[in-house]
Structures are given as C-alpha cells and as structure tokens.
Design a protein around this motif. Structure first.
Motif, PDB file in Angstrom:
ATOM      1  N   ALA A   1     -40.621 -23.653  -5.249  1.00 54.45           N
ATOM      2  CA  ALA A   1     -40.443 -22.719  -4.139  1.00 54.45           C
ATOM      3  C   ALA A   1     -39.294 -21.768  -4.450  1.00 54.45           C
ATOM      4  O   ALA A   1     -38.203 -22.196  -4.833  1.00 54.45           O
ATOM      5  CB  ALA A   1     -40.155 -23.476  -2.850  1.00 54.45           C
ATOM      6  N   VAL A   2     -39.536 -20.466  -4.282  1.00 58.19           N
ATOM      7  CA  VAL A   2     -38.489 -19.452  -4.412  1.00 58.19           C
ATOM      8  C   VAL A   2     -38.356 -18.764  -3.052  1.00 58.19           C
ATOM      9  O   VAL A   2     -39.343 -18.241  -2.521  1.00 58.19           O
ATOM     10  CB  VAL A   2     -38.827 -18.421  -5.515  1.00 58.19           C
TER      11      VAL A   2
ATOM     12  N   ASN B   1     -33.100 -20.665  -4.610  1.00 56.18           N
ATOM     13  CA  ASN B   1     -32.654 -19.892  -3.449  1.00 56.18           C
ATOM     14  C   ASN B   1     -31.871 -18.658  -3.902  1.00 56.18           C
ATOM     15  O   ASN B   1     -30.945 -18.766  -4.711  1.00 56.18           O
ATOM     16  CB  ASN B   1     -31.778 -20.771  -2.558  1.00 56.18           C
ATOM     17  N   LEU B   2     -32.249 -17.491  -3.379  1.00 52.58           N
ATOM     18  CA  LEU B   2     -31.494 -16.273  -3.674  1.00 52.58           C
ATOM     19  C   LEU B   2     -30.156 -16.265  -2.946  1.00 52.58           C
ATOM     20  O   LEU B   2     -29.236 -15.546  -3.338  1.00 52.58           O
ATOM     21  CB  LEU B   2     -32.298 -15.034  -3.273  1.00 52.58           C
ATOM     22  N   SER B   3     -30.056 -17.045  -1.870  1.00 51.27           N
ATOM     23  CA  SER B   3     -28.817 -17.152  -1.094  1.00 51.27           C
ATOM     24  C   SER B   3     -28.244 -18.561  -1.239  1.00 51.27           C
ATOM     25  O   SER B   3     -28.947 -19.477  -1.658  1.00 51.27           O
ATOM     26  CB  SER B   3     -29.099 -16.858   0.387  1.00 51.27           C
TER      27      SER B   3
ATOM     28  N   ALA C   1     -33.478  -8.357  -5.288  1.00 48.70           N
ATOM     29  CA  ALA C   1     -34.397  -8.225  -4.155  1.00 48.70           C
ATOM     30  C   ALA C   1     -35.860  -8.251  -4.582  1.00 48.70           C
ATOM     31  O   ALA C   1     -36.731  -8.649  -3.808  1.00 48.70           O
ATOM     32  CB  ALA C   1     -34.095  -6.935  -3.396  1.00 48.70           C
ATOM     33  N   GLY C   2     -36.139  -7.836  -5.810  1.00 46.43           N
ATOM     34  CA  GLY C   2     -37.530  -7.787  -6.249  1.00 46.43           C
ATOM     35  C   GLY C   2     -38.049  -9.083  -6.823  1.00 46.43           C
ATOM     36  O   GLY C   2     -39.235  -9.188  -7.159  1.00 46.43           O
ATOM     37  N   LEU C   3     -37.193 -10.091  -6.933  1.00 48.56           N
ATOM     38  CA  LEU C   3     -37.583 -11.345  -7.577  1.00 48.56           C
ATOM     39  C   LEU C   3     -38.729 -12.040  -6.853  1.00 48.56           C
ATOM     40  O   LEU C   3     -39.698 -12.489  -7.470  1.00 48.56           O
ATOM     41  CB  LEU C   3     -36.380 -12.282  -7.665  1.00 48.56           C
ATOM     42  N   ILE C   4     -38.645 -12.110  -5.547  1.00 48.86           N
ATOM     43  CA  ILE C   4     -39.638 -12.857  -4.768  1.00 48.86           C
ATOM     44  C   ILE C   4     -41.035 -12.271  -4.957  1.00 48.86           C
ATOM     45  O   ILE C   4     -42.000 -13.007  -5.195  1.00 48.86           O
ATOM     46  CB  ILE C   4     -39.235 -12.894  -3.279  1.00 48.86           C
TER      47      ILE C   4
ATOM     48  N   ALA D   1     -44.370 -20.485  -5.773  1.00 53.07           N
ATOM     49  CA  ALA D   1     -44.696 -19.902  -4.466  1.00 53.07           C
ATOM     50  C   ALA D   1     -43.411 -19.298  -3.916  1.00 53.07           C
ATOM     51  O   ALA D   1     -42.382 -19.986  -3.852  1.00 53.07           O
ATOM     52  CB  ALA D   1     -45.242 -20.958  -3.517  1.00 53.07           C
ATOM     53  N   ALA D   2     -43.444 -18.025  -3.566  1.00 50.97           N
ATOM     54  CA  ALA D   2     -42.227 -17.332  -3.132  1.00 50.97           C
ATOM     55  C   ALA D   2     -42.469 -16.569  -1.841  1.00 50.97           C
ATOM     56  O   ALA D   2     -43.550 -16.009  -1.626  1.00 50.97           O
ATOM     57  CB  ALA D   2     -41.752 -16.375  -4.229  1.00 50.97           C
ATOM     58  N   ASP D   3     -41.457 -16.551  -0.982  1.00 50.91           N
ATOM     59  CA  ASP D   3     -41.544 -15.818   0.285  1.00 50.91           C
ATOM     60  C   ASP D   3     -40.148 -15.641   0.850  1.00 50.91           C
ATOM     61  O   ASP D   3     -39.287 -16.507   0.651  1.00 50.91           O
ATOM     62  CB  ASP D   3     -42.434 -16.564   1.289  1.00 50.91           C
TER      63      ASP D   3
END
Length: 386
Positions: free
Chosen positions: A35-36, A60-62, A92-95, A17-19
C-alpha cells in the motif's frame, strides 16, 4: 534503470495499490499488496482496515506519527509485523505513477516495473518500533498543550454554531418512524465490530431502528442486519449498502453543497437532502432525538479529543452541542466490549443440556420400540434398587 534487468538484494516483490485517501485504498486493496498512501498521523481504524485487507507493507508519503498527538495506527501495524516505510522526499506524482504497478521494496528504495525495465522510484526510510516509541513519548508530553488548543477551538465554534442546534432541524419528511422506539446509531469507529456483536441480544429483543452513518451501513450488513436509515456524505459506504433499500439522507453543508449527491444519483438511489453543520453522526443522533426516539444507543461514535484529531478535526463543537441537547436519552455503547466479556457458566450449560435432552426424550417416548426398551430398562433398574 538502463542495462540492469533486475535490482539486486531483493526484499520482496508485490503489486502496488496507491491512493491519497486511505479509506478508498482499503476498499480495493488485495491481499499481500504493498500500500502506498499519504496519511499523516495514521489512526487506529485505518490501520485495522489495512490489516483486514492483509496488506504486505505500507509506504507513507507523510510521517506515520508527527508527534502532534499519540496516533495509534503505526503501533498497531508494527505489532502485527507489517513493515512500515516513509518516503525520504515528498513526491506528489508518486501515487498516480505507482498505482497498479509491480513493485519491489529493495532495502531503502522502491522500484517499479516500467516498459523500459525496472526503475528506482523513491527513497525509503524503514520505520522502527523504537522510533515510533520516541515519537509517541514526544506526543504524550505535549498532550496538555494540544488539549488546550482543542478546547479553545471547540468553544469558539460552539459559540458560532449554537443557534443551528438550538432550533429544530429543517429535516425532510421521514418514512422511518422513531417515536417512542429505541434507536441504534452505528458509526464505523473504534470497537464497532465488537460492540455490535455484544449488543446482538439487545437488537434482537428490542428491534430498534437502525441508523447507519456512512460505512456503518456496511458494518450492519456484515452482521446480518439491514439499516433502516442511512445518513452521511456517502464517501465511505459501499454501493451494496447504498442500494440495500434503506431510506437515505445525504448530509450537506449549511450552504447546500453536498459532495455525496452525485454518487447517490448515479446509483439511482432515492434520497433526501439535509443541510446542517457538524458531523454526520451528530446529525443522525439529532434526527433520532427530534423524531421523539425513546432511547438513542450509539456504536462507534467519536467522542474524545483523540477521536477527532484522528479525523483531522481540531475541535468537537457540534458533538458537544448535540450531546448536551440530547442528554439522558443518549447511551454510548462505545467500548462496551472492552469492559464486559460474556463468560460461560454452569447454569447456561445445564439449561443447554436440558434443552437438548427434552426433544430427544420426547421422541423416544412416542416410538414403540424405544418405549419398550425404556420399560425394560426401568424394570431392571427397579429390581436392582430393591
């Protein structure tokens, strides 16, 4: 991935689940999903929401903690045994690509299932408690510097915004009467669940007006209360709470833009608009004050530097102005559950036992067979006593 049908050295497999917004993600996260998200300096409330959803792992992207200030989220998740990963490259497109897909966390890589088979999607770095501890120490050492900038920002904006808060709000005509009544303002902040339960006796005895700020309405419903008034930009409240029958005030920017208006209109909920600077919880408190509330009790509100940094704010001008204006009518219940824990006493035990025995004895005294048995018992006891 080509010829290989399945990545080796499998760690675990789960639906993803990503957001980009953590609060939106938590609202639809199912138990044991991965969770992403993209959440720098994850706050404690976000971590608690992920834990409540029974998340399996978090990617986490950050950075979970940048070292700017001691954010609590990563520590909470690690203490609960949740694996944490940071992406080694920002994509940026990963989510959008991984949301809803079946995924595998394989050592330091994220794989997703595609029509062509399994595909490596991102490099990962496992975040350890030792690393978070190092960042925590770094953030603590520069806290004075952050506090100085926070104070400067607060005073700058307070000077610019003070005229808004010195004059009365251009508020709509409210149906909810607050004059000479107690008012409880509920925000879904730290310790809100515990503090709400701790104040249950007060709420039962005084029957205060219940003002919910956004997701605070869901907190009230979870505890068996119906909000009288909902104030906010409606970005963290459920449809059920919005349709609970409460009076709804959509908080808009001073220029009239109201991001929450479209959602409320789509649900067909009647609402009124209130344009003002500051946070929605500040406006809720100010509304109660200007409606002549006798006492304003707040639950879960944000009042410290860390609270505001976790919300992405660099200052707290409106909160400073509002709390200064309201003064002694305001009582902050935040963290009361950490200060006081109700203890069981023998006095309460005695009263509970008495309350239990009275209806039993009353029932026995009117029943003929029971009354006869009691008379025989009394005669035997009297003969033995003499």
């Amino acid at each position: 991935m080509g010829k290989e049908a399945w990545p080796c050295s499998l760690s675990y497999i789960a639906k993803i689940a990503a957001d980009r917004k953590t609060k939106n993600l938590c609202a639809r996260l199912q138990p044991f999903q991965v969770a992403v998200l993209d959440h720098a300096d994850m706050d404690e409330m976000a971590a608690l929401s992920l834990l409540q959803a029974s998340v399996r792992a978090v990617i986490n992207l950050s950075p979970f903690m940048t070292g700017t200030y001691p954010a609590e989220g990563a520590k909470r998740l690690l203490e609960a045994g949740i694996p944490l990963y940071e992406c080694t490259e920002r994509d940026a497109g990963l989510i959008d690509e991984v949301d809803g897909k079946l995924g595998i966390v394989r050592k330091n890589e994220l794989w997703i299932q595609s029509e062509q088979g399994w595909k490596r999607r991102a490099g990962l770095l496992r975040v350890s408690a030792k690393e978070i501890g190092r960042r925590w120490q770094e953030a603590t050492e520069r806290l004075d510097e952050v506090l100085s900038a926070f104070i400067d920002n607060t005073l700058t904006y307070a000077s610019a915004e003070k005229e808004w808060f010195l004059r009365p709000l251009e508020k709509p005509q409210l149906l909810t009467r607050m004059a000479d009544r107690h008012v409880v303002v509920v925000v879904r902040g730290k310790h809100y669940r515990e503090d709400l339960r701790m104040l249950s006796t007060y709420i039962r005895d005084y029957r205060p007006v219940l003002i919910a700020v956004d997701g605070g309405a869901d907190a009230l419903l979870e505890n068996g209360y119906l909000p009288d008034l909902i104030v906010g930009d409606m970005d963290s409240i459920s449809d059920q709470a919005l349709c609970s029958g409460a009076e709804v005030i959509v908080h808009a920017f001073p220029d009239g833009r109201a991001p929450g208006r479209e959602r409320v209109e789509k649900l067909g909920v009647r609402y009124q608009l209130l344009a003002a600077p500051g946070t929605s919880e500040d406006i809720a408190m100010l509304l109660a004050y200007e409606e002549k509330a006798k006492l304003i009790v707040t639950i879960g509100t944000h009042s410290t530097m860390i609270d505001f940094l976790e919300k992405g704010r660099k200052g707290m001008a409106s909160t400073l102005l509002v709390r200064t204006k309201i003064g002694s009518r305001l009582i902050d219940a935040k963290g009361v559950s950490q200060l006081y824990k109700p203890r069981w006493s023998w006095n309460w035990t005695g009263w509970l036992l008495a309350a239990t025995l009275v209806p039993i004895l009353a029932a026995l005294s009117v029943h003929p067979v029971a009354r006869h048995a009691m008379q025989l018992w009394w005669m035997q006891w009297s003969n033995w006593a003499y």
